[in-house]
Design an enzyme around this catalytic site. Structure first.
Site, PDB file in Angstrom:
ATOM      1  N   ASP A   1      58.521 -29.145  10.827  1.00  0.00           N
ATOM      2  CA  ASP A   1      57.171 -29.124  11.387  1.00  0.00           C
ATOM      3  C   ASP A   1      57.198 -28.820  12.879  1.00  0.00           C
ATOM      4  OD1 ASP A   1      56.260 -29.755   8.900  1.00  0.00           O
ATOM      5  OD2 ASP A   1      55.673 -31.817   9.379  1.00  0.00           O
TER       6      ASP A   1
ATOM      7  N   VAL B   1      59.383 -27.052  14.475  1.00  0.00           N
ATOM      8  CA  VAL B   1      59.682 -25.629  14.641  1.00  0.00           C
ATOM      9  C   VAL B   1      58.429 -24.797  14.367  1.00  0.00           C
ATOM     10  CG1 VAL B   1      61.025 -23.693  13.727  1.00  0.00           C
ATOM     11  CG2 VAL B   1      62.130 -25.901  14.149  1.00  0.00           C
ATOM     12  N   THR B   2      57.675 -25.169  13.337  1.00  0.00           N
ATOM     13  CA  THR B   2      56.446 -24.453  13.009  1.00  0.00           C
ATOM     14  C   THR B   2      55.464 -24.507  14.172  1.00  0.00           C
ATOM     15  OG1 THR B   2      56.690 -25.030  10.658  1.00  0.00           O
ATOM     16  CG2 THR B   2      54.522 -24.311  11.390  1.00  0.00           C
TER      17      THR B   2
ATOM     18  N   GLY C   1      60.919 -22.711   7.112  1.00  0.00           N
ATOM     19  CA  GLY C   1      61.064 -22.805   5.664  1.00  0.00           C
ATOM     20  C   GLY C   1      62.499 -23.027   5.240  1.00  0.00           C
TER      21      GLY C   1
ATOM     22  N   ARG D   1      63.880 -26.312   3.151  1.00  0.00           N
ATOM     23  CA  ARG D   1      64.642 -26.246   1.897  1.00  0.00           C
ATOM     24  C   ARG D   1      66.019 -26.879   2.062  1.00  0.00           C
ATOM     25  NH1 ARG D   1      61.837 -21.410   1.761  1.00  0.00           N
ATOM     26  NH2 ARG D   1      63.477 -20.290   2.875  1.00  0.00           N
TER      27      ARG D   1
ATOM     28  N   ASP E   1      52.152 -24.522   7.785  1.00  0.00           N
ATOM     29  CA  ASP E   1      52.661 -23.192   8.113  1.00  0.00           C
ATOM     30  C   ASP E   1      51.575 -22.137   7.942  1.00  0.00           C
ATOM     31  OD1 ASP E   1      54.982 -21.427   8.742  1.00  0.00           O
ATOM     32  OD2 ASP E   1      54.574 -20.643   6.742  1.00  0.00           O
TER      33      ASP E   1
ATOM     34  N   ASP F   1      49.854 -20.030  10.980  1.00  0.00           N
ATOM     35  CA  ASP F   1      49.989 -18.569  10.931  1.00  0.00           C
ATOM     36  C   ASP F   1      48.683 -17.902  11.335  1.00  0.00           C
ATOM     37  OD1 ASP F   1      52.630 -18.460  10.233  1.00  0.00           O
ATOM     38  OD2 ASP F   1      52.288 -18.096   8.101  1.00  0.00           O
TER      39      ASP F   1
END
Length: 215
Positions: A28, A30-31, A69, A73, A86, A90
């Site tokens: 989160d 990083v997003t 992402g 994962r 995300d 975006d």
């Protein structure tokens, strides 16, 4: 167009993803950081005429869009919250890019076809927001709308390349035409998704109902 490249980049970012996770950085974070950086770059470099530098830097961050992402994962944190965050952010970064391009035309009226370019960029901004909304709304009513002639990354990269290359000799008219074609492609995609969803809903007897007042 660029979906294959994005898939390859996921493997490229795997080592960095593991490092960031070891440092305690969350997907989160990083997003959110990526959205902030892209938005700041778009709203500072593009309007001030540093379109080549802005295009290159934003493009690099666009290639890193899959890093969060990969981290999710790798850490087993995938879920609806991450997908929601995300997708929502975006829209913020995409909006910032096209606002930056629009401001470049508005603040530099000496650029050939500046008015046309500003209108085309605003059309890309508006229609680019409708495209993902149509898909999300379709899924909320039990349909699918994964159709269209240009994906989000395609639209973003093509727009940035066209604008950035004006600083190295690409005629502004070419950039304006590209933005116009992207707006048209977005409009066509919206129509495709509306038609696709109507066919699905009418096919199960859900067509012609009362519109949702909250839509």
């Amino acid at each position: 167009m660029f979906s294959g490249l994005r898939g390859a980049m996921q493997g490229f970012w795997a080592p960095l993803a593991r490092v960031l996770l070891r440092w305690g950085v969350s997907p989160d974070a990083v997003t959110i950081a990526g959205t902030v950086v892209v938005s700041v770059l778009a709203l500072t470099l593009l309007p001030t005429g540093h379109v080549l530098l802005g295009g290159v830097l934003i493009g690099l961050f666009a290639l890193a869009d899959s890093l969060d992402g990969v981290m999710a994962r790798t850490s087993g944190r995938t879920g609806p919250w991450g997908a929601f965050l995300d997708s929502t952010l975006d829209r913020v970064s995409d909006g910032a890019v096209f606002v930056g391009i629009t401001l470049w035309f508005v603040l530099h009226p000496d650029v050939p076809y500046a008015t046309w370019g500003a209108v085309a960029s605003l059309a890309c901004l508006a229609l680019g927001a409708v495209v993902p909304y149509a898909r999300a709304r379709a899924e909320s009513v039990g349909a699918t709308a994964a159709v269209g002639i240009a994906e989000r990354t395609d639209r973003l990269v093509v727009a940035l390349v066209a604008v950035a290359f004006t600083q190295v000799g690409l005629p502004e008219l070419v950039t304006v035409v590209v933005l116009t074609l992207l707006a048209v492609a977005s409009a066509v995609t919206v129509v495709q998704r509306v038609v696709t969803v109507r066919r699905q809903l009418v096919g199960v007897g859900a067509g012609g109902g009362t519109p949702d007042p909250e839509a």
